[in-house]
Scaffold this active site. Structure first.
Site, PDB file in Angstrom:
ATOM      1  N   ARG A  59       0.845  -1.211   0.000  1.00 58.43           N
ATOM      2  CA  ARG A  59       0.000   0.000   0.000  1.00 58.43           C
ATOM      3  C   ARG A  59       0.875   1.254   0.000  1.00 58.43           C
ATOM      4  O   ARG A  59       0.449   2.327  -0.381  1.00 58.43           O
ATOM      5  CB  ARG A  59      -0.991  -0.002   1.173  1.00 58.43           C
ATOM      6  N   TYR A 112     -16.163  15.195 -15.639  1.00 52.43           N
ATOM      7  CA  TYR A 112     -16.658  13.815 -15.651  1.00 52.43           C
ATOM      8  C   TYR A 112     -17.697  13.688 -14.516  1.00 52.43           C
ATOM      9  O   TYR A 112     -17.489  14.219 -13.421  1.00 52.43           O
ATOM     10  CB  TYR A 112     -15.477  12.854 -15.462  1.00 52.43           C
ATOM     11  N   ASP A 186      -7.146  17.776 -14.846  1.00 53.39           N
ATOM     12  CA  ASP A 186      -7.406  16.407 -15.285  1.00 53.39           C
ATOM     13  C   ASP A 186      -7.036  16.340 -16.766  1.00 53.39           C
ATOM     14  O   ASP A 186      -7.677  16.979 -17.604  1.00 53.39           O
ATOM     15  CB  ASP A 186      -8.883  16.056 -15.049  1.00 53.39           C
ATOM     16  N   LYS A 211      -7.945   4.953 -19.468  1.00 53.48           N
ATOM     17  CA  LYS A 211      -8.190   5.393 -20.840  1.00 53.48           C
ATOM     18  C   LYS A 211      -6.927   5.243 -21.701  1.00 53.48           C
ATOM     19  O   LYS A 211      -6.394   4.167 -21.793  1.00 53.48           O
ATOM     20  CB  LYS A 211      -8.714   6.826 -20.821  1.00 53.48           C
TER      21      LYS A 211
HETATM   22  N1  LCS Z   1     -11.513  11.838 -15.227  1.00 50.05           N
HETATM   23  C1  LCS Z   1     -12.080  11.797 -16.441  1.00 50.05           C
HETATM   24  C2  LCS Z   1     -11.905  12.954 -17.376  1.00 50.05           C
HETATM   25  C3  LCS Z   1     -12.809  10.678 -16.814  1.00 50.05           C
HETATM   26  O1  LCS Z   1     -13.345  10.660 -18.035  1.00 50.05           O
HETATM   27  C4  LCS Z   1     -12.968   9.597 -15.897  1.00 50.05           C
HETATM   28  C5  LCS Z   1     -13.746   8.381 -16.247  1.00 50.05           C
HETATM   29  C6  LCS Z   1     -12.376   9.694 -14.642  1.00 50.05           C
HETATM   30  C7  LCS Z   1     -11.633  10.833 -14.350  1.00 50.05           C
HETATM   31  C8  LCS Z   1     -12.483   8.603 -13.620  1.00 50.05           C
HETATM   32  O2  LCS Z   1     -11.662   7.546 -13.965  1.00 50.05           O
HETATM   33  P1  LCS Z   1     -11.873   6.012 -13.531  1.00 50.05           P
HETATM   34  O3  LCS Z   1     -12.049   6.026 -12.047  1.00 50.05           O
HETATM   35  O4  LCS Z   1     -13.094   5.528 -14.234  1.00 50.05           O
HETATM   36  O5  LCS Z   1     -10.616   5.371 -13.969  1.00 50.05           O
HETATM   37  N2  LCS Z   1     -14.537   8.532 -17.368  1.00 50.05           N
HETATM   38  C9  LCS Z   1     -15.372   7.688 -17.860  1.00 50.05           C
HETATM   39  C10 LCS Z   1     -16.143   7.950 -19.013  1.00 50.05           C
HETATM   40  O6  LCS Z   1     -16.212   9.014 -19.604  1.00 50.05           O
HETATM   41  N3  LCS Z   1     -16.823   6.871 -19.322  1.00 50.05           N
HETATM   42  O7  LCS Z   1     -16.599   5.850 -18.427  1.00 50.05           O
HETATM   43  C11 LCS Z   1     -15.682   6.330 -17.408  1.00 50.05           C
END
Ligand code: LCS
Length: 397
Positions: A59, A112, A186, A211
């Site tokens: 961790r 998001y 972000d 992504k």
């Molecule tokens: N920031 C952005 C800009 C995102 O698009 C997402 C997830 C996150 C943070 C969070 O990331 P995660 O915890 O899912 O790794 N965006 C998503 C979307 O547009 N469609 O599915 C997830």
């Protein structure tokens, strides 16, 4: 070897790698272990007190994850990086590190959906004050800065409408008011291939590595990059004590694998993105296209200044609104109806009812997210096949 001045592709492959002295493995092995053995009680104490370098417990750090963190720090031009178990883990570990009851955060209103929910419905439960504004309007930003402001939070390009904010302008305004304000960007939609927020003046970069960074649709992960001092706080307080959102070594391995092809994947994404955006922009059944590479985009000039290319995220409105949009999406055959983005597969979704369903109808309108908006993450297939599928989808309307 110092990879600082090498090309992006070279750094994505080599930076941060450690030589395996025991067996000479080419790729970083998966150190699938929760804990690490100490030679003596004294050594354990020295590691806990920070007097001796070395791993303690996964961790707090893991060799496979550490290589990945060093690589991302290099790609971001950052002193340090912390890997997390999700993008939301990166964002929440960062925000828990900067926020406290009575603190004030300025956030862009277009985020998001879950980031919006964390800020609007989560942190505010604990006495954190959050103002949602349009950070691309610098005068509004300046008018909202106050004594207890600890952070300015934004996405650019923003999810889902590809809004562009001038990172350098935001950083300049926030730091002129108070140099300790953390400007947090972000960078998920752009990725470090297209944009370097730290070089533009931001203090912290966060990612959903689910992504483009991983790029293969098989991992949930995140990163936070910034100064050594701040990342240490994120690791030793935000992640260790507040969220526990630590990335597992298997996921770290998969992202390391994905990063070997990061540059060529991004080149293809951008090439395909441009072709699809042009096709949509010229199609008679499309009302409006949101893509920073189009000259018609509201902040195209800012995008041109701060991005190296325009990526593969496109949103658009189909003539006939929400119902026509749904009919169009339902008739696609190659493009896959799924949330997420940045994968090899072209993914298409409806933000208002999916990724941004955490917004009320009024909040969507305020954030500039039309009810009928369709979002496409252009994948790595052959562009003509993606376009052929979109064309047959429009035929069904
Ligand atoms: N920031 C952005 C800009 C995102 O698009 C997402 C997830 C996150 C943070 C969070 O990331 P995660 O915890 O899912 O790794 N965006 C998503 C979307 O547009 N469609 O599915 C997830």
């Amino acid at each position: 070897m110092d990879y600082t001045n090498k090309g992006f592709g070279t750094r994505a492959i080599h930076a941060g790698n450690v030589h395996d002295k025991q067996y000479g493995a080419l790729t970083m092995p998966i150190y699938q272990t929760s804990t690490f053995v100490f030679d003596s009680c004294e050594q354990g104490a020295a590691r806990f007190s920070g007097k001796e370098e070395g791993f303690i417990y996964s961790r707090l750090g893991n060799p496979t994850t550490a290589v990945l963190e060093a690589k991302i720090a290099n790609l971001d031009g950052a002193e340090a990086c912390a890997a997390t178990s999700a993008g939301m883990g990166a964002i929440s570990s960062t925000l828990w590190t900067v926020a406290r009851a009575g603190a004030h955060i300025i956030a862009d209103g277009t985020l998001y959906g879950c980031t919006y929910a964390l800020l609007a419905h989560g942190l505010t439960r604990y006495g954190v004050e959050v103002d949602f504004i349009d950070t691309s309007d610098i005068e509004v930003l300046k008018s909202k800065l106050k004594e207890n402001t600890v952070a300015v939070y934004l996405e650019t390009p923003a999810n889902p409408n590809l809004k562009i904010t001038d990172i350098a302008e935001v950083a300049k305004a926030a730091h002129a008011y108070n140099k300790d304000i953390k400007v947090i960007c972000d960078n998920t939609f752009a990725s470090p291939y297209l944009q370097s927020p730290l070089a533009l003046g931001a203090d912290v970069v966060v990612y959903s590595a689910t992504k483009y960074l991983n790029g293969h649709g098989d991992v949930i992960a995140g990163f936070v990059s910034g100064s050594k001092e701040f990342i240490n706080q994120v690791k030793m307080f935000g992640i260790k004590d507040m969220t526990g959102a630590v990335l597992g070594p298997q996921e770290a391995f998969l992202i390391l694998r994905g990063l070997k092809t990061f540059e060529i994947r991004m080149q293809r994404h951008c090439e395909n993105g441009r072709k699809v955006a042009e096709f949509l922009n010229n199609h008679p059944k499309v009302e409006k296209v949101y893509y920073p590479g189009l000259e018609s985009h509201k902040n195209h000039e800012v995008a041109k200044k701060q991005m190296r290319d325009y990526g593969a995220m496109i949103s658009f409105e189909v003539k006939g609104g929400k119902e026509a949009g749904a009919k169009f999406v339902n008739s696609l055959k190659l493009c896959t109806l799924a949330v997420s983005l940045g994968d090899a597969e072209t993914l298409i979704e409806h933000p208002a009812s999916m990724t941004h369903s955490t917004y009320s109808a009024e909040e969507l309108a305020k954030a500039g997210i039309p009810e009928g908006l369709v979002r496409i993450s252009v994948g790595l297939e052959n562009a003509e096949d993606i376009i052929e599928d979109l064309a047959q989808g429009f035929e069904c309307l």
